[in-house]
Structures are given as structure tokens and as C-alpha cells.
Scaffold this motif. Sequence first.
Motif, short mmCIF file in Angstrom:
data_model
loop_
_atom_site.label_atom_id
_atom_site.label_comp_id
_atom_site.label_asym_id
_atom_site.label_seq_id
_atom_site.Cartn_x
_atom_site.Cartn_y
_atom_site.Cartn_z
N PHE A 78 0.85 -1.20 0.00
CA PHE A 78 0.00 0.00 0.00
C PHE A 78 0.89 1.24 0.00
CE2 PHE A 78 -2.40 3.31 2.37
CZ PHE A 78 -3.42 3.50 1.45
N ARG A 79 0.85 1.99 -1.10
CA ARG A 79 1.72 3.15 -1.27
C ARG A 79 1.03 4.47 -0.95
NH1 ARG A 79 6.26 0.44 -0.81
NH2 ARG A 79 6.46 -1.23 -2.38
N GLY A 80 -0.25 4.42 -0.72
CA GLY A 80 -0.96 5.65 -0.38
C GLY A 80 -1.42 6.46 -1.56
N GLU A 81 -1.37 5.89 -2.78
CA GLU A 81 -1.87 6.64 -3.92
C GLU A 81 -3.37 6.89 -3.79
OE1 GLU A 81 0.02 3.97 -4.21
OE2 GLU A 81 1.79 4.48 -5.43
N ALA A 82 -4.07 5.92 -3.20
CA ALA A 82 -5.50 6.06 -2.93
C ALA A 82 -5.71 6.13 -1.42
CB ALA A 82 -6.27 4.87 -3.51
N GLU A 83 -6.89 6.56 -1.01
CA GLU A 83 -7.21 6.57 0.41
C GLU A 83 -7.25 5.14 0.94
OE1 GLU A 83 -7.61 9.14 2.37
OE2 GLU A 83 -7.41 10.67 0.80
N LEU A 84 -6.91 4.98 2.20
CA LEU A 84 -6.96 3.64 2.81
C LEU A 84 -8.37 3.08 2.74
CD1 LEU A 84 -5.57 1.37 4.42
CD2 LEU A 84 -6.22 2.61 6.51
N SER A 85 -9.38 3.92 2.96
CA SER A 85 -10.76 3.44 2.90
C SER A 85 -11.10 2.94 1.51
CB SER A 85 -11.72 4.57 3.30
OG SER A 85 -11.59 5.68 2.43
N THR A 86 -10.58 3.61 0.49
CA THR A 86 -10.82 3.17 -0.89
C THR A 86 -10.18 1.82 -1.13
OG1 THR A 86 -10.86 5.46 -1.66
CG2 THR A 86 -10.49 3.76 -3.32
N TRP A 87 -8.95 1.67 -0.70
CA TRP A 87 -8.21 0.41 -0.87
C TRP A 87 -8.92 -0.74 -0.16
CZ3 TRP A 87 -4.26 -2.19 2.38
CH2 TRP A 87 -3.48 -3.10 1.66
N LEU A 88 -9.32 -0.51 1.07
CA LEU A 88 -9.99 -1.56 1.84
C LEU A 88 -11.34 -1.91 1.23
CD1 LEU A 88 -9.25 -0.35 5.49
CD2 LEU A 88 -8.25 -2.34 4.34
N THR A 89 -12.08 -0.90 0.79
CA THR A 89 -13.41 -1.15 0.22
C THR A 89 -13.31 -1.96 -1.06
OG1 THR A 89 -14.26 0.90 1.19
CG2 THR A 89 -15.54 -0.08 -0.58
N ARG A 90 -12.31 -1.67 -1.86
CA ARG A 90 -12.14 -2.44 -3.10
C ARG A 90 -11.77 -3.89 -2.81
NH1 ARG A 90 -9.07 2.39 -6.40
NH2 ARG A 90 -10.96 3.41 -7.18
N ILE A 91 -10.96 -4.10 -1.79
CA ILE A 91 -10.63 -5.47 -1.39
C ILE A 91 -11.90 -6.19 -0.94
CG2 ILE A 91 -9.37 -6.91 0.26
CD1 ILE A 91 -7.19 -4.78 0.32
N ALA A 92 -12.73 -5.50 -0.14
CA ALA A 92 -13.97 -6.10 0.35
C ALA A 92 -14.91 -6.40 -0.81
CB ALA A 92 -14.64 -5.17 1.35
N LEU A 93 -15.03 -5.48 -1.77
CA LEU A 93 -15.89 -5.72 -2.92
C LEU A 93 -15.41 -6.92 -3.72
CD1 LEU A 93 -16.60 -2.11 -4.26
CD2 LEU A 93 -18.31 -3.80 -3.60
N ASN A 94 -14.12 -7.00 -3.98
CA ASN A 94 -13.57 -8.12 -4.74
C ASN A 94 -13.79 -9.44 -4.01
OD1 ASN A 94 -12.68 -6.53 -6.87
ND2 ASN A 94 -10.68 -6.17 -5.97
N GLU A 95 -13.60 -9.42 -2.70
CA GLU A 95 -13.79 -10.63 -1.90
C GLU A 95 -15.25 -11.07 -1.94
OE1 GLU A 95 -12.98 -13.83 0.69
OE2 GLU A 95 -11.61 -12.53 -0.43
N ALA A 96 -16.16 -10.13 -1.76
CA ALA A 96 -17.58 -10.46 -1.75
C ALA A 96 -18.05 -10.92 -3.13
CB ALA A 96 -18.40 -9.24 -1.31
N LEU A 97 -17.65 -10.19 -4.17
CA LEU A 97 -18.05 -10.58 -5.52
C LEU A 97 -17.47 -11.93 -5.91
CD1 LEU A 97 -17.71 -7.12 -7.30
CD2 LEU A 97 -19.83 -8.39 -6.92
N GLY A 98 -16.24 -12.18 -5.47
CA GLY A 98 -15.63 -13.48 -5.75
C GLY A 98 -16.41 -14.62 -5.13
N ARG A 99 -16.91 -14.41 -3.93
CA ARG A 99 -17.69 -15.45 -3.27
C ARG A 99 -19.03 -15.66 -3.96
NH1 ARG A 99 -16.62 -15.68 3.16
NH2 ARG A 99 -14.40 -15.14 3.14
N VAL A 100 -19.64 -14.57 -4.40
CA VAL A 100 -20.92 -14.69 -5.10
C VAL A 100 -20.73 -15.43 -6.42
CG1 VAL A 100 -22.72 -13.39 -6.31
CG2 VAL A 100 -21.98 -12.67 -4.04
#
Length: 236
Positions: A78-100
Motif C-alpha cells: 500500500f503506497r498511499g496513492e488512494a485513500e486507505l478506505s478506498t483500498w480496503l473497500t475495493r478489497i472487500a468488494l472483490n472478496e464479496a463478488l468473488g464469493r458470489v
Amino acid sequence: MTAIPVPVARHQPLLSALADADLVRLAKMGDEPAIRAIVQRHNQRLFRTARAIIRNDVEAEDVVQATYIKAFTNLATFRGEAELSTWLTRIALNEALGRVRARKNTTGLEEIDMQATSAGGEVVQFPSSLSATDPEAELSRSQARQLLEQAVDELPDDFRAIFVLRDVEGMSTDEAASYLGIRPETAKTRLHRARRLMRQSIEKRLSGAFSALFPFDGARCAFMSDRVVAALRQPS
């Protein structure tokens, strides 16, 4: 990628006042209080995001946990190019969508072809700042929340995701579109349709209750009869 070490917690005052960037620097050094502070700060958004995709509280919690594990394991990237909340939310979205997608053979959100509709729609406000001062108020708040959550759960996947990010989490349309990897125009179309479906669902659920509004029966009705009779008995 090797997970970062988490040593025994040590006193770290005023962590809640630190910016995400400062917490990340501490977390990269294995600072447990900083890790806990990051988790607590972003729990609600990640849970709501996962819940919007998964539609199950328990599995949504699993997604949030998996998100944090992936994030902290790869925190060095994590280099900080994006907000931490953005980075975490995208990880959560990918994880959730992957499970679906693993659970049922569905297409991604961007692959669903949406036809443009007229702009507009009304925002369905979620109860957020209601103060329950007694059991009846708390019950009413709980019932209202359940009604809204059920209506959200019935939304199609692509509509539910944008609705939660936009109207529950309060993101701008552009920000929500960025999280979902879709065009702002597509996000607006889906949001408009989601709001319309929410209104229809709530109206359907409440339609049978309108006849019960402003009741004037039972003891209340009988008391009015007594009052009228008593008034008529009074000499003119």
C-alpha cells in the motif's frame, strides 16, 4: 507475501485522532493498537459494502475479516496513492463478488447491460440519528430498520451495491462508481432504478397498514360514546 508481525499491544494514546496514513505507518511496524484502530475505523463501511453483495450477516462478517487479513498481509504494497478506505473497500468488494461468483455463475457488475432511464428519483432515508428514549421507540426503530433492510435485500445485485454505497454510506455518485468500476452514468441509472424499486417494495409492504392508521376504536371509541351520552343528558 508474509504477514506483518503483531507484537504484544503497548500503550498508544490518541490513536483515534491520527490520520489513516499515520496509522498505516505504525501498522507496517506491527503496532497492534494501530491495527485495531484501523479495523474499528473502517468496520462499518466494509460490513455494509460486503452485506450489500452477500446479503447475509454472518458471511458479510467473514468477508470483512478476510479483507483485513488480505490488507494487513499485503500492507507493504500500500503506497498511499488512494485513500486507505478506498483500498480496503475495493478489497472487500472483490472478496464479496468473488464469493458470489463462486457460489453461482453470475456475471460481473460491469457486464450487466443497463438501459438509460430518465434522471431523478427520491432518496430513501435510513434511520440514523433516532434516539430511542423508551422501549416503544426502540421497537419502532428496529421495525423500521428491518423493513428497510428487507427491501434492500430484495434489490438485484447491481442495484443493491450502488444503493448501499450511495444512499447508505453517503458516497457521491462518482465515488461509488469508482469503487464499483463502472461509469458514473451507469451508476446514476442503477441508483435511479434502485430507489424506484425501494419505494415500490416499501409501499407494497405498507399498503395493508394504511387502513389501520389513526385508530379510533375499542376503549377509546367507547369512551367517546360515554362522553356524547353524558353531554346529551345535560339539561339545555
